[in-house]
Design a protein around this motif. Structure first.
Motif, PDB file in Angstrom:
ATOM      1  N   VAL A  88       0.842  -1.201   0.000  1.00 45.65           N
ATOM      2  CA  VAL A  88       0.000   0.000   0.000  1.00 45.65           C
ATOM      3  C   VAL A  88       0.879   1.254   0.000  1.00 45.65           C
ATOM      4  CG1 VAL A  88      -1.634   1.278   1.453  1.00 45.65           C
ATOM      5  CG2 VAL A  88      -1.882  -1.177   1.165  1.00 45.65           C
ATOM      6  N   ALA A  89       0.440   2.299  -0.696  1.00 45.09           N
ATOM      7  CA  ALA A  89       1.102   3.616  -0.718  1.00 45.09           C
ATOM      8  C   ALA A  89       2.560   3.561  -1.158  1.00 45.09           C
ATOM      9  CB  ALA A  89       0.990   4.300   0.653  1.00 45.09           C
TER      10      ALA A  89
ATOM     11  N   SER B  67       7.615   9.004   0.255  1.00 42.97           N
ATOM     12  CA  SER B  67       7.950  10.113   1.142  1.00 42.97           C
ATOM     13  C   SER B  67       6.946  11.256   1.041  1.00 42.97           C
ATOM     14  CB  SER B  67       9.343  10.624   0.801  1.00 42.97           C
ATOM     15  OG  SER B  67       9.406  10.813  -0.599  1.00 42.97           O
ATOM     16  N   ILE B  68       6.399  11.462  -0.133  1.00 44.05           N
ATOM     17  CA  ILE B  68       5.404  12.534  -0.277  1.00 44.05           C
ATOM     18  C   ILE B  68       4.164  11.946  -0.965  1.00 44.05           C
ATOM     19  CG2 ILE B  68       6.722  13.440  -2.275  1.00 44.05           C
ATOM     20  CD1 ILE B  68       5.421  16.212  -1.593  1.00 44.05           C
ATOM     21  N   ALA B  69       3.014  12.132  -0.335  1.00 45.83           N
ATOM     22  CA  ALA B  69       1.776  11.568  -0.879  1.00 45.83           C
ATOM     23  C   ALA B  69       1.471  12.247  -2.211  1.00 45.83           C
ATOM     24  CB  ALA B  69       0.635  11.792   0.103  1.00 45.83           C
TER      25      ALA B  69
ATOM     26  N   MET C 243       1.201  16.548  -6.149  1.00 44.46           N
ATOM     27  CA  MET C 243       0.462  17.096  -7.284  1.00 44.46           C
ATOM     28  C   MET C 243       0.220  18.588  -7.110  1.00 44.46           C
ATOM     29  SD  MET C 243      -3.047  15.259  -8.438  1.00 44.46           S
ATOM     30  CE  MET C 243      -2.526  13.577  -8.398  1.00 44.46           C
ATOM     31  N   SER C 244      -0.198  18.938  -5.919  1.00 45.17           N
ATOM     32  CA  SER C 244      -0.514  20.336  -5.634  1.00 45.17           C
ATOM     33  C   SER C 244       0.749  21.203  -5.757  1.00 45.17           C
ATOM     34  CB  SER C 244      -1.105  20.385  -4.232  1.00 45.17           C
ATOM     35  OG  SER C 244      -1.258  21.664  -3.810  1.00 45.17           O
TER      36      SER C 244
ATOM     37  N   ILE D  71      11.306  13.619  -6.259  1.00 41.51           N
ATOM     38  CA  ILE D  71      11.905  12.509  -7.012  1.00 41.51           C
ATOM     39  C   ILE D  71      11.453  11.212  -6.356  1.00 41.51           C
ATOM     40  CG2 ILE D  71      14.047  11.476  -7.887  1.00 41.51           C
ATOM     41  CD1 ILE D  71      15.352  14.254  -7.613  1.00 41.51           C
ATOM     42  N   TYR D  72      10.532  10.521  -7.026  1.00 41.62           N
ATOM     43  CA  TYR D  72      10.016   9.269  -6.466  1.00 41.62           C
ATOM     44  C   TYR D  72      10.911   8.077  -6.810  1.00 41.62           C
ATOM     45  CZ  TYR D  72       5.473  11.346  -5.227  1.00 41.62           C
ATOM     46  OH  TYR D  72       4.471  12.092  -4.666  1.00 41.62           O
TER      47      TYR D  72
END
Ligand code: PMV
Length: 332
Positions: free
Chosen positions: A100-101, A191-193, A198-199, A257-258
């Motif tokens: 998940v996530a 690390s960042i949802a 997106m925002s 950076i994902y």
């Protein structure tokens, strides 16, 4: 008062990245995804009864008390309770067969299953199209998981979002040879949802407008590729669109950076196999994991190569799957 739904994750071929309305979750771009039969979530929702009374929403995902994006899940439960005209809290138990996530589109199957189960538990009945509008208000990409096969999420133009819904372009039987293989590289939560990422991209990326206008062209190419079962055009368009999306993230402030080194290694593996004549492409969402696009004829060979890489913890091979549906097999 209790109901259970099953949904499959929907992985975008043309990405949704950026909201024109954050409150209603309305995208700048229409986008297209595939509902995948191997990435599944089952969710049971029970609203308070005279026998079981819940003071707050209680959310358990894969045996763990949920503490991430909790507000969005609670918000969706409150929204549905509000439509039904009740102020009840619910217990939610959910199981997924994949991490998940971690950028594997778990919010798509998660919110589709949650929404249908909660509606059914409260006696609310919707057409698939209207259900997709309700799901959208919980999680954007989950709109597409309401339908099966190849799914278009229409961006719509109305300010109230009533024309921003999912539409099944072709059902799961349309292209039996089509495969998408999810590689699991890193099961850590991102690390960042995506909502925050997106925002930030919309607000700070200087190329954001180019992303929006060029994605319209990608969308036309993707529709053409799907209509004609042109796998080369589909793969090239999906890769181009995914890399452009990541470019907007990297060019936002601060950079998002994902990817990690394993992501790059898999991309290189795809390029190498393609140069050797195999029809293989990739797409990447908001996380390090890479999804491979291929056809049945190459599935075994590609899976073997993926599994030989030390960074690949596992693979999940998917065909086109069904949209969200109810089941009587409750989780509690
Ligand atoms: O709906 P969200 O907030 O989980 O955003 C999903 C965004 C991407 O997965 C990166 C792209 C997409 O269209 O699924």
């Amino acid at each position: 008062m209790k109901a259970t739904a099953i949904a499959n994750a929907n992985v975008a071929l043309i990405k949704y990245w950026g909201k024109r309305n954050e409150e209603l979750i309305l995208p700048f771009n229409s986008n297209i995804g595939i509902t995948c039969d191997g990435l599944t979530t089952r969710t049971t929702v029970e609203f308070s009864t005279k026998y079981n009374s819940y003071k707050d929403h209680q959310i358990i995902i894969n045996d763990e008390e949920f503490n991430r994006d909790e507000k969005n899940v609670q918000g969706q439960l409150d929204r549905i309770a509000g439509i039904a005209g009740v102020e009840l809290k619910a217990k939610v138990v959910s199981e997924t067969n994949f991490p998940v996530a971690a950028g594997l589109a778990s919010s798509t199957s998660g919110f589709a299953a949650l929404t249908l189960a909660a509606c059914e538990a409260l006696g609310l009945k919707y057409s698939p199209r209207d259900l997709s509008i309700l799901v959208r208000q919980g999680s954007g990409s989950a709109t597409r998981s309401v339908m099966g096969g190849f799914v278009l999420w229409n961006k719509g133009i109305k300010p109230d979002g009533t024309d921003s819904f999912a539409e099944e372009l072709f059902d799961k039987h349309y292209w039996p040879e089509f495969r998408i293989i999810a590689t699991i590289l890193n099961t850590k939560k991102k690390s960042i949802a995506s909502r925050a990422g997106m925002s930030q991209t919309v607000q700070t990326c200087p190329y954001f407008n180019s992303w929006v206008t060029s994605t319209e062209i990608d969308l036309l190419n993707m529709r053409k590729a799907i209509n004609n079962k042109n796998f080369k055009l589909l793969g090239e368009t999906a890769e181009f669109n995914a890399l452009k999306m990541h470019a907007t993230m990297i060019a936002s402030k601060p950079a998002i950076i994902y990817w990690n080194s394993s992501t790059i290694n898999i991309i290189n593996m795809v390029y190498k196999m393609r140069a050797a004549g195999i029809e293989i492409y990739f797409t990447i969402d908001a996380g390090p994991n890479v999804k491979i696009l291929c056809l049945k004829k190459d599935e075994i060979q590609i899976t073997k190569v993926l599994k030989s890489l030390k960074e690949v913890i596992g693979t999940i091979s998917c065909s086109l799957g069904d949209g969200v549906r109810l089941t009587s097999e409750h989780l509690f």
